[in-house]
Design a protein around this motif. Structure first.
Motif, PDB file in Angstrom:
ATOM      1  N   THR A   1      63.963   0.545  64.753  1.00  0.00           N
ATOM      2  CA  THR A   1      64.389   0.211  66.478  1.00  0.00           C
ATOM      3  C   THR A   1      63.702  -0.423  67.228  1.00  0.00           C
ATOM      4  O   THR A   1      63.875  -1.873  67.553  1.00  0.00           O
TER       5      THR A   1
ATOM      6  N   LEU B   1      53.199   4.111  65.264  1.00  0.00           N
ATOM      7  CA  LEU B   1      54.849   4.932  64.275  1.00  0.00           C
ATOM      8  C   LEU B   1      54.535   3.911  62.639  1.00  0.00           C
ATOM      9  O   LEU B   1      54.142   4.887  61.571  1.00  0.00           O
TER      10      LEU B   1
ATOM     11  N   ALA C   1      60.251  14.848  58.479  1.00  0.00           N
ATOM     12  CA  ALA C   1      60.127  14.007  60.044  1.00  0.00           C
ATOM     13  C   ALA C   1      60.610  12.746  59.484  1.00  0.00           C
ATOM     14  O   ALA C   1      60.422  11.498  60.432  1.00  0.00           O
ATOM     15  N   ARG C   2      60.137  12.228  58.444  1.00  0.00           N
ATOM     16  CA  ARG C   2      59.772  10.990  57.955  1.00  0.00           C
ATOM     17  C   ARG C   2      60.894   9.791  58.228  1.00  0.00           C
ATOM     18  O   ARG C   2      60.851   8.494  58.860  1.00  0.00           O
ATOM     19  N   SER C   3      62.252  10.178  57.874  1.00  0.00           N
ATOM     20  CA  SER C   3      63.332   9.808  58.179  1.00  0.00           C
ATOM     21  C   SER C   3      63.552   8.889  59.503  1.00  0.00           C
ATOM     22  O   SER C   3      64.193   8.047  60.149  1.00  0.00           O
ATOM     23  N   ASP C   4      63.567   9.773  60.391  1.00  0.00           N
ATOM     24  CA  ASP C   4      63.773   9.809  61.840  1.00  0.00           C
ATOM     25  C   ASP C   4      62.328   8.414  62.785  1.00  0.00           C
ATOM     26  O   ASP C   4      62.321   7.928  63.213  1.00  0.00           O
ATOM     27  N   LEU C   5      60.681   8.584  61.974  1.00  0.00           N
ATOM     28  CA  LEU C   5      60.135   8.238  61.755  1.00  0.00           C
ATOM     29  C   LEU C   5      60.398   6.332  61.319  1.00  0.00           C
ATOM     30  O   LEU C   5      60.286   5.500  62.673  1.00  0.00           O
ATOM     31  N   GLU C   6      60.605   6.324  60.275  1.00  0.00           N
ATOM     32  CA  GLU C   6      61.127   4.812  60.459  1.00  0.00           C
ATOM     33  C   GLU C   6      62.114   4.693  61.239  1.00  0.00           C
ATOM     34  O   GLU C   6      62.389   3.094  60.810  1.00  0.00           O
ATOM     35  N   ALA C   7      63.428   5.697  61.314  1.00  0.00           N
ATOM     36  CA  ALA C   7      64.556   4.315  62.257  1.00  0.00           C
ATOM     37  C   ALA C   7      63.536   4.331  62.943  1.00  0.00           C
ATOM     38  O   ALA C   7      64.234   3.233  63.896  1.00  0.00           O
ATOM     39  N   GLN C   8      62.622   5.107  64.244  1.00  0.00           N
ATOM     40  CA  GLN C   8      62.579   4.952  65.437  1.00  0.00           C
ATOM     41  C   GLN C   8      61.487   3.504  64.769  1.00  0.00           C
ATOM     42  O   GLN C   8      61.309   2.356  65.434  1.00  0.00           O
ATOM     43  N   ARG C   9      60.512   3.472  64.025  1.00  0.00           N
ATOM     44  CA  ARG C   9      60.064   1.784  63.396  1.00  0.00           C
ATOM     45  C   ARG C   9      61.204   0.998  63.334  1.00  0.00           C
ATOM     46  O   ARG C   9      60.228  -0.522  64.056  1.00  0.00           O
TER      47      ARG C   9
END
Length: 645
Positions: A483, A153, A473-481
């Motif tokens: 988590t 990520l 898609a950056r906001s989704d990746l940041e949320a995944q990171r």
């Protein structure tokens, strides 16, 4: 404390040939159950019966029986345990309450042999005992997986940052290309106006003019086609060069992966073998400790009682017997020199220590092999990915090489065609049409330039659209990171939090119980959690230790720190019970088994036993305690009493 493993109705226990029991059937109730009676009335055997039905292997078969059986009925469910003697060993079968009894053995079944109580009596490692049920291998594997996810990520987010930094330059380039297109459009419009303004005799030269316009139209189309071929050829060559560079990098990376003859499966087998040996050593160490403790206790009692009043023995002989340093062996009944028994005990202690050292070395080997297994798996996965990518690149290179050859042939053909068309247009060079021809040529050039500019502008716009799509898609990746980071922190601190919880639970309950039992000269008994550096194989690592502290006070109010060895037997037993209670709460044992069993409380006076039972009753649905009659008299009449087994 109600729990998923709760008890809401009467419990029936049926036992045959367990311990000293021939056959018995006893009904227990939710809450406190008191097994009361004189010594040698099978109270401990009955507790072992309950333990066997719940899944423990710490129960014995009656000495004169080959089979034994336990049945436990709880809330409409029936559980059984069968004990059989085979080749001199007792084999357990049936369908018990628990498949894995380790938690209950450590923290719920608090008999005299309970490891928590023994650990306090012998000064053993409390941290190892309380944290034993924690699967550190599983936690480390989860940490490794989460770290890999986080790295992926982070790489993707870093790539998005680079793409975002590229956007301003692309937008400036798009604006410049739009300006250039506007300029070209203005110049093309002016040339088209000039062509319309030329004074030509249309009637006389219509055919001539049509021929000129047709010739230049063909030439313009041919040049446009050549531009397209050159662009495709340049693109294919660049792609081919990039693929060659990537192929070289992958080949170098693949060559850097050294071959290893070890395999993860072989290492896994070795790890399982070492773990089996470690479990065997755990059992051996536990059995040795039980044997050592038993013999130490008997040695303190001077073996079997001497028959001092034997007929035919005068007083002088009795005196001589009392002065001798012999004891009566409790295994064979003969007189044995005390020194020989102590020597044997010392050898047993040395053997136990060697087994502990061997177990520690095995754990170190397990840790090293687990690390090596993870490395081999990652290396094998990486090699497979590289080989797959290399194969794809080789196929792509072959395809592009053929495409380049075809484009080069098309390029040569198109250049020859343009040369022919230019020769044809040169034939139109005539004084009357020189200006028209020159204007056509300039118009041709500008239109080609506009087409190239539009194509470049479209490429820039496509790149901008691609980057903006990825940035969305950056906001989704940041949320995944976030988590993954949260889970990683939770895993990394899980053991620390369990240790802190265990220490806090022990200290809190120890303070409460000391206040409740009123030991006059004990100010506090508490555990300190600290870091220490130890050797594990060839490595030096940091490990956590639990230090047990005892603070006493004198009659004049002065306080001082004492040691476990100076605790009274009553104080040691209470401390051991609180250690077990801390493990019971930290590992949520009440979610696993609704019973708590207590035995061998004779060292604690009856009033304190009553207070202790009342305190512990808050933490188990069914508390079963074995007491002498005189100790049971101090307990509440509201409890359920079992007077015959």
């Amino acid at each position: 404390m109600s729990s998923p493993a709760s008890v809401s109705s009467s419990i029936t226990v049926l036992a045959e040939n367990i311990g000293g029991i021939d056959r018995t059937e006893v009904t227990l109730e939710p809450g406190v159950n008191v097994l009361t009676g004189r010594n040698a009335t099978n109270r401990t055997s009955f507790l072992q019966t309950i333990m066997a039905a719940l899944g423990s292997r710490q129960a014995s078969l009656k000495g004169d029986a080959d089979t034994g059986r336990v049945e436990l009925a709880v809330d409409g469910n029936q559980y059984t345990r069968v004990l059989e003697r085979r080749d001199g060993e007792v084999v357990f079968g049936g369908d018990p309450y628990l498949d894995e009894p380790e938690l209950a053995d450590l923290f719920a079944f608090q008999l005299e042999s309970n490891e928590a109580r023994r650990a306090v009596r012998s000064g053993d490692d409390l941290r190892e005992l309380i944290m034993r049920p924690v699967d550190t291998d599983e936690i480390e594997a989860e940490i490794a997986s989460l770290e890999a996810d986080k790295r992926d990520l982070d790489d993707r987010l870093e790539q998005l940052e680079r793409l975002e930094a590229e956007l301003p330059g692309l937008e400036d380039e798009r604006a410049a290309l739009n300006d250039e297109l506007e300029s070209l459009a203005e110049r093309i419009t002016a040339l088209e106006a000039d062509l319309d303004a030329f004074e030509l005799d249309i009637e006389a030269s219509r055919d001539r003019k049509a021929a000129i316009e047709s010739g230049f139209a063909d030439l313009q189309a041919a040049r446009t086609e050549l531009e397209s071929i050159e662009y495709d050829l340049e693109t294919e060559r660049e792609s081919y060069a990039e693929l060659e560079a990537e192929r070289d990098e992958l080949q170098a990376e693949l060559a850097a992966l050294d071959d290893d003859h070890d395999s993860p499966d072989r290492l896994e087998g070795r790890i399982q073998e070492l773990r089996a040996r470690k479990r065997s050593l755990d059992a051996t160490v536990s059995e040795l400790q039980s044997v050592i403790r038993f013999n130490e206790d008997r040695l303190e009692d001077d073996g079997v009682e001497l028959e001092l009043a034997d007929s035919g023995t005068d007083g002088g002989d009795i005196t001589e017997q009392l002065l001798t340093d012999d004891v009566v062996c409790w295994t064979c009944g003969s007189h044995v020199d005390r020194g020989r028994i102590e020597s044997t005990l010392e050898r047993l202690r040395s053997l136990r220590q060697r087994k502990i050292d061997e177990r520690r070395d095995l754990q170190s080997q397990i840790d090293e092999l687990a690390t090596r297994r993870t490395e081999l798996r990652e290396r094998s996965q990486k090699r497979g990915e590289l080989e797959t990518r290399l194969s794809a690149i080789e196929d792509d290179l072959e395809h592009r090489q053929q495409r380049i050859a075809d484009l080069e042939a098309d390029h040569d053909d198109q250049q020859a065609r343009i040369a022919d068309l230019e020769a044809d247009t040169d034939a139109f060079e005539h004084a009357a049409y020189d200006d028209v021809i020159e204007t056509h040529r300039e118009l041709n050039r500008l239109e080609l330039e506009r087409e190239d500019c539009e194509a470049e502008r479209d490429e820039v716009q496509a790149r901008i659209d691609e980057i903006e799509s990825q940035l969305a898609a950056r906001s989704d990746l940041e949320a995944q990171r976030d988590t993954v980071e949260t889970r990683l922190t939770e895993c990394r601190t899980r053991v620390d939090r369990l240790e802190e919880t265990a220490v806090d639970a022990f200290n809190e309950h120890m303070d409460s119980i000391l206040s409740l039992l009123e030991y006059r000269n004990i100010e506090r008994i508490w555990i300190e959690r600290r870091e220490k550096t130890v050797r594990e194989g060839r490595r030096t690592v940091t490990r956590t230790a639990f230090d047990l502290h005892i603070v006493r006070s004198t009659a004049d109010g002065t306080t001082y720190e004492d040691t476990v060895t100076h605790l009274s037997e009553s104080e040691r037993e209470v401390t051991g019970l609180v250690v077990a209670l801390a493990g019971y709460l930290v590992h949520d044992v009440y979610d696993v088994v609704p019973f708590m069993l207590l035995d061998s409380l004779e060292a604690i006076d009856s009033n304190r036993i009553a207070a202790l039972v009342e305190y512990l009753a808050e933490y188990a649905d069914c508390l079963v305690v074995a007491l002498l009659r005189e100790d049971a008299e101090a307990l509440s009449d509201s409890y359920s009493y079992v007077r015959e087994i």
